[in-house]
Design a protein around this motif. Sequence first.
Motif, PDB file in Angstrom:
ATOM      1  N   PHE A  90       0.834  -1.213  -0.148  1.00 50.26           N
ATOM      2  CA  PHE A  90       0.313  -0.060   0.234  1.00 50.26           C
ATOM      3  C   PHE A  90       1.194   1.268  -0.064  1.00 50.26           C
ATOM      4  N   MET A  93       0.794   4.350   2.200  1.00 48.55           N
ATOM      5  CA  MET A  93       0.534   3.854   3.703  1.00 48.55           C
ATOM      6  C   MET A  93       2.398   4.369   4.438  1.00 48.55           C
ATOM      7  N   MET A 100      -0.001  -2.855  10.034  1.00 49.42           N
ATOM      8  CA  MET A 100      -1.008  -3.498  10.875  1.00 49.42           C
ATOM      9  C   MET A 100      -2.844  -3.679   9.866  1.00 49.42           C
ATOM     10  N   VAL A 101      -2.833  -3.019   8.933  1.00 48.48           N
ATOM     11  CA  VAL A 101      -4.403  -3.544   8.070  1.00 48.48           C
ATOM     12  C   VAL A 101      -4.098  -5.148   8.026  1.00 48.48           C
ATOM     13  N   ALA A 102      -3.030  -6.070   7.686  1.00 51.62           N
ATOM     14  CA  ALA A 102      -2.500  -7.007   7.842  1.00 51.62           C
ATOM     15  C   ALA A 102      -3.274  -8.689   8.699  1.00 51.62           C
ATOM     16  N   ALA A 103      -3.336  -7.717  10.030  1.00 48.24           N
ATOM     17  CA  ALA A 103      -3.660  -8.120  10.939  1.00 48.24           C
ATOM     18  C   ALA A 103      -5.500  -9.468  10.696  1.00 48.24           C
ATOM     19  N   ARG A 104      -6.153  -9.811  10.590  1.00 47.74           N
ATOM     20  CA  ARG A 104      -7.185 -10.188  10.572  1.00 47.74           C
ATOM     21  C   ARG A 104      -8.570 -10.558  12.091  1.00 47.74           C
ATOM     22  N   GLN A 106     -10.006  -7.827  13.420  1.00 44.12           N
ATOM     23  CA  GLN A 106     -10.333  -6.602  13.580  1.00 44.12           C
ATOM     24  C   GLN A 106     -11.645  -6.204  14.230  1.00 44.12           C
ATOM     25  N   GLU A 125      -5.782  -2.116  19.348  1.00 45.35           N
ATOM     26  CA  GLU A 125      -4.811  -2.068  18.619  1.00 45.35           C
ATOM     27  C   GLU A 125      -3.308  -1.615  19.364  1.00 45.35           C
ATOM     28  N   LEU A 128      -1.924  -5.311  18.854  1.00 48.41           N
ATOM     29  CA  LEU A 128      -1.129  -5.421  17.119  1.00 48.41           C
ATOM     30  C   LEU A 128       0.045  -4.815  16.925  1.00 48.41           C
ATOM     31  N   ARG A 164       3.577  -8.900   5.802  1.00 51.89           N
ATOM     32  CA  ARG A 164       2.179  -8.784   5.880  1.00 51.89           C
ATOM     33  C   ARG A 164       1.489 -10.044   6.243  1.00 51.89           C
ATOM     34  N   LEU A 165       1.970 -11.040   5.418  1.00 52.22           N
ATOM     35  CA  LEU A 165       1.611 -12.061   5.297  1.00 52.22           C
ATOM     36  C   LEU A 165       1.546 -13.485   6.959  1.00 52.22           C
ATOM     37  N   LEU A 168      -0.853 -12.753   8.804  1.00 54.77           N
ATOM     38  CA  LEU A 168      -1.931 -13.671   8.950  1.00 54.77           C
ATOM     39  C   LEU A 168      -2.085 -14.645   9.836  1.00 54.77           C
TER      40      LEU A 168
ATOM     41  N   ARG B 160      -8.348   2.119   8.040  1.00 54.46           N
ATOM     42  CA  ARG B 160      -6.995   2.073   7.641  1.00 54.46           C
ATOM     43  C   ARG B 160      -7.341   1.050   6.579  1.00 54.46           C
ATOM     44  N   VAL B 161      -8.288  -0.254   6.353  1.00 52.76           N
ATOM     45  CA  VAL B 161      -8.719  -0.944   5.184  1.00 52.76           C
ATOM     46  C   VAL B 161      -9.333  -0.223   4.208  1.00 52.76           C
ATOM     47  N   GLU B 163      -8.434   2.854   3.371  1.00 54.94           N
ATOM     48  CA  GLU B 163      -7.767   3.335   2.845  1.00 54.94           C
ATOM     49  C   GLU B 163      -6.250   2.510   1.948  1.00 54.94           C
ATOM     50  N   ALA B 164      -6.355   1.677   2.401  1.00 48.52           N
ATOM     51  CA  ALA B 164      -6.070   0.205   1.953  1.00 48.52           C
ATOM     52  C   ALA B 164      -6.653  -0.279   0.436  1.00 48.52           C
ATOM     53  N   ASP B 167      -6.091   1.992  -2.035  1.00 49.05           N
ATOM     54  CA  ASP B 167      -4.370   2.284  -2.344  1.00 49.05           C
ATOM     55  C   ASP B 167      -3.713   0.442  -3.377  1.00 49.05           C
ATOM     56  N   ASN B 168      -4.789  -0.630  -2.883  1.00 51.29           N
ATOM     57  CA  ASN B 168      -4.386  -1.569  -4.159  1.00 51.29           C
ATOM     58  C   ASN B 168      -5.470  -2.843  -3.860  1.00 51.29           C
ATOM     59  N   LEU B 175      -4.496 -10.186   1.365  1.00 50.90           N
ATOM     60  CA  LEU B 175      -4.575 -10.208   3.351  1.00 50.90           C
ATOM     61  C   LEU B 175      -6.049 -11.082   3.943  1.00 50.90           C
ATOM     62  N   LYS B 177      -9.646  -9.923   3.609  1.00 47.00           N
ATOM     63  CA  LYS B 177     -10.017  -9.237   3.319  1.00 47.00           C
ATOM     64  C   LYS B 177     -10.745  -9.447   2.375  1.00 47.00           C
TER      65      LYS B 177
END
Lengths: 253, 297, 411, 291
Positions: A90, A93, A100-104, A106, A125, A128, A164-165, A168, B160-161, B163-164, B167-168, B175, B177
Amino acid sequence: MALLSVTDITARFGGFKALSSVSLEVGEGELVGLIGTNGAGKSTLFSVATGYIPAGSGSVVFRGEDITELAVHQRVRRGLARTFQVPREFSQMTVFDNMMVAARDQRGEKLANLLFARGAIREEEERLAQRVREVLAFLNLARVTDELAGKLSGGQKKLLEIGRLLMLEPSCIMLDEPFAGVNPVLIGQLCERIVELNRRGIAVLIIEHNLAELARLVPRLYAMDRGQVIASGTPEAVLADAGVREAYMGGVI
Amino acid sequence: MEGYFIAIAISVLVYLLMASGLALQYGFTGLVNFGHVGFFAIGSYASALLALKGVPVPVSLAAAALLAALAAYPIGIIALRLGGDYLAIVTLGFSEAVRMTLQTEEWLTRGMHGLPGIPRLFAGWVEPRYIDLCILLLLVVVCVAVFFAIHQIIKSPFGRVIEAIRDNEVAVRALGKNPAQFKTRSLMIGAGIAGLAGGLQAHYLTFISPEQYVPLITFYIWIAIVLGGVGSLRGVVMGTVLLVGFLEGSRFLRDIFTGISEVQLASVRIWIIGMALICVVLYRPQGLFGKSAERKH
Amino acid sequence: MRQPYDLSRRGFLISGTAAATLGALQAPVLAQEKVFRLGALNSITGIGGPYGPYMLEAIKIAVNEVNEAGGAAGRKFQLFAEDDQTKPEAAVLAVKKLVEINKVEAVVGIWPSSVGLATMPITNDANVITMNTCGAPEMLTENKKGLAWMFQASNAIFGNAFAEVARQRGFKRPAVMAFNNSTFVGQANYFKNAWESGGGKVEAFVIYEPNQSSYRTELARVLATKPDVISLSAYRPDATIILKEWFQTGQDCKFIMPGWTANEDLVKALGKEATEGLISISNVAADKHEAYKRFAAAFRKVAKREPDIFAAQSYDMVITLALALEAAGPQADVAGVNGKIRSVTGVGGTRVNGFAEGRDLLRKGEKVDYEGASSRLDFGKHGETVPDFGVSDIRDGKLVLKETIPGKLPA
Amino acid sequence: MDLISIANAVINGVVIGMLLALPALAITLVFGIARFPNAATGDYMTLGAYTTMASQLVLGGSIVAAVLAAMTATAAISLLMYFWVFRALSERSHVSRLIASIGVAFAVRSTITFFAGQDQYVIDVPLVRAWNFGGLRILPTDLYIVGAALTALFVVFFIMYLTPTGRRMRAIADSAELAAASGIRARRVMIFLWTIAGAFCGLGGALLGIKAVVLPELGWELLMPMFAGVILGGIGSPVGAVLGIVTFSIAQEVASLYVGPAYKIVLAFFILLVVLLLRPQGMLGRPIAAR
């Protein structure tokens, strides 16, 4: 029983048959390589296995469950994750937020919780963030925590994707050319991290162009050409295979 | 004199509410919603009809927002399976379908005759001459609340999600989601805000008819956020003020330049908007008041 | 200028600056003489585009006429024009601007009912006279202060008249086609009610969406019932297409249409052959009244065409207002002027055809009855016009007045 | 409903569909190659109708000459807008091009109304009766319109499938990246694209003006049905665009016999939704990746 088994997969683009009857297996905690020339169908196979491209026929079974019809995110949630040939960070970002986005699952992703569970979100938060710092440290990315991901070098982006993986907690990761465009110094580091992950019990399937590097890394290899698997076995056996040598025309090996 | 400025300020704030909904959808999530006016219309009619049936206005307003948000749900489910351009066309079609339905279902909406006599906000509570001022103040409060809420959403894990996603999107799916889920929610919140704006406007105007809800309104909102700068709340505010300021301000041109005909002046007004849009997109993609550069989708 | 509210200050500043500039520009004019501030709210753009600009021209002609005659009760008209874009919410702002910034005492030229209904609460609050061509029956019920004057017959009266004409002409199988807006749908419904209360049956009833490139399927639906006459409530663009397509089918059938659509402009668009025999219904005026002839001559000079009914009505609005102002005297307030509107148009006075003529009589203390360019202008108790209708046939490209029927509200 | 009514509705749908096929083709080509839904398409049509009307006034009677002049004019404007606006935006997001195209639409339309006003115009063609085959009505004018549309479509399909420029164009439409990689020079293709798009919108607008009346909103109002038709046919597919818009127009006309004319647009929307749900790639489009 294999962790991931891809059986008799066929995929077409218009009239072009990209995969014909491809089968492949990855065992629990195994480290497997996949080689082949440009256009051999390696990335297509990845995309079919992870759900980005629908399979024309055949099946994908993961941990004993047929996931052929599942959407991408559903497969990921079952523990099958991948990276991309061209890193898909991303870019706008920070590295930290990327992680942080990656954590499942939330709590803060549920809007109702924004109203009613603010405290729990804050706690989560913090937890994480702690984990993100650990993973970043593991991947040697701690220095760039607050950089924009788009500004990272090619190798760092690949590490970030792997990071990021890891958020997960997957049981199988599929890496699409992790060494492409990465400077040689970082390649060694990358290899080391991949092996380390594998040692922690995560199965890894790697697509790679760079045969030499891959042969050193993995105990078992598949070779693809023109949409078919043409050989499999130990690196030595595969590289010695006549079909493989012909496909590569001796150029790289 | 103040009355006119109050009227303009109310107009700005109604547009601003709509724009903030669209900003959440497009600016922060990347959803190309060209049917914003459809949700606005649903809000207007829902609140007006309920209030005419005797439901207290605060309740009818809440219902309006809720109904508009719910209307966005199926649209999101269907359109988000497809790419952004499809969403643009589907939402545009949706808003036209809403308008046609309002126009045709006379038993409910009185069709083209419109709904007169909608209860005014604050009627009976304050002296008539202060009603507009009270509506203005209410709108200020609502806008501030909505902006605060959007701000909270953006900086939450949910934000955040999204925004992601902007972005992509492919990577978000990688991931685990489901982007469609997040986008649908963003679409629903934006639609709900538009519905609320519609309800408030209905109780201010006291008369609504289907021809108020033409796609041009959607385009005005788009123009406002593009001019001001997509992806920043400041840009949204400035863009809306600029657009309504221009649309209203250009009225005074007519009192000054008497040589030009009214038809021509109306043409010039639209021409300036069109040219401004082209020039901003070409030469100042971040908008007149935006900071960050435009992102590629 | 006070700016009490802190929010969106820049919005205020933009408009505020413009207003300030404007005030400065106008100040010298204002200082010299007492003027009557008149607002024109026209549908310049949007669906009213084919009519609004000409209504404004007509208003300007009337304002000039009044001002050249020295003004009414010594007050000259100062005109402020606004475009409502044929949209209620744009109209609300426009009318607020007229009322608050330009401080107008009357607003004339309001065309669609949607704008009339949306602006009425504002003009009522501000005690401003409004004169419109709105046809929605709600205009009468919402006219709570008696400040609104409907120069166009309401839909109900129009629909009745259409049915009456169809009956008188001996038609047996009428069908209805109407443009989907409040005026025309209203008209169509009243036609249907009036016809069916007379024991007949309407063969087909089609409301169509505007802005299409072809209405053939809608038309086919109507024509399939083999009607002998179609009541077509339409504006010129859609009427042009519908009549073109009807002519092309070759099916025999008559049309009854409102006068603002079935007129020379339509002939110009379609040719003589396709318009032959159309029945056009309009407020009687018209071309026999002196007021019309003088107005039409002035209008032709500016607009290079014949005025339509809305232009004539717009002209009448200003003249009526001027006469009322004259009758009320220089010191009269808005209520005073408003109170005189009925008396300068009502029966019993000496018939006059223009402002100067009427003013001279009023100064002599006589009663006048303005015979307008659009109709004889007698207002009912809710401010509505109940005109006589002129029924014309289009013959060889010209409107030929056949008969006059009295307008009446449905029972 | 009797068969004759349905047949007449079908004929009407075919005529409208063929007429809209020209701008629909422009939409689909621009979408496939320049990669955005061009909101200015409708106003290019309007421009075509007005320039036809204007050139008929200036040049005198010949309608053919007037239509050709209009096509030239719209092609020129279309190219001009490419060079000024869309070329510069080619590396930016498709939404930015879409928004710019709305700006272009506003600018074009307001320029027209500045000079021509809001009132309607008619293009002067003799009014003739339809041939009546036992209730089945066919209009000579409609035949000319369909003939003109077919000729234009034939020409463009000939170019697209049998000339090098056309092949390049389709290659880019298939995959811009691949085409760039194989060294196709996009510049000439783009010029060709915008010329064709402009000329076709101009022709479509002119024919529409002849059939109906010339109004400032003429083209803008048709954007929605045209996009729906293009999606129905499969976005990006030229043949699909023609088939899609014709099918769509027929469906609309026939359905308005049953559901009432007011629901035409609602119906269009539902057709769109159903297509998107069941077959997102449209009638002839390539399958798009599942998401």
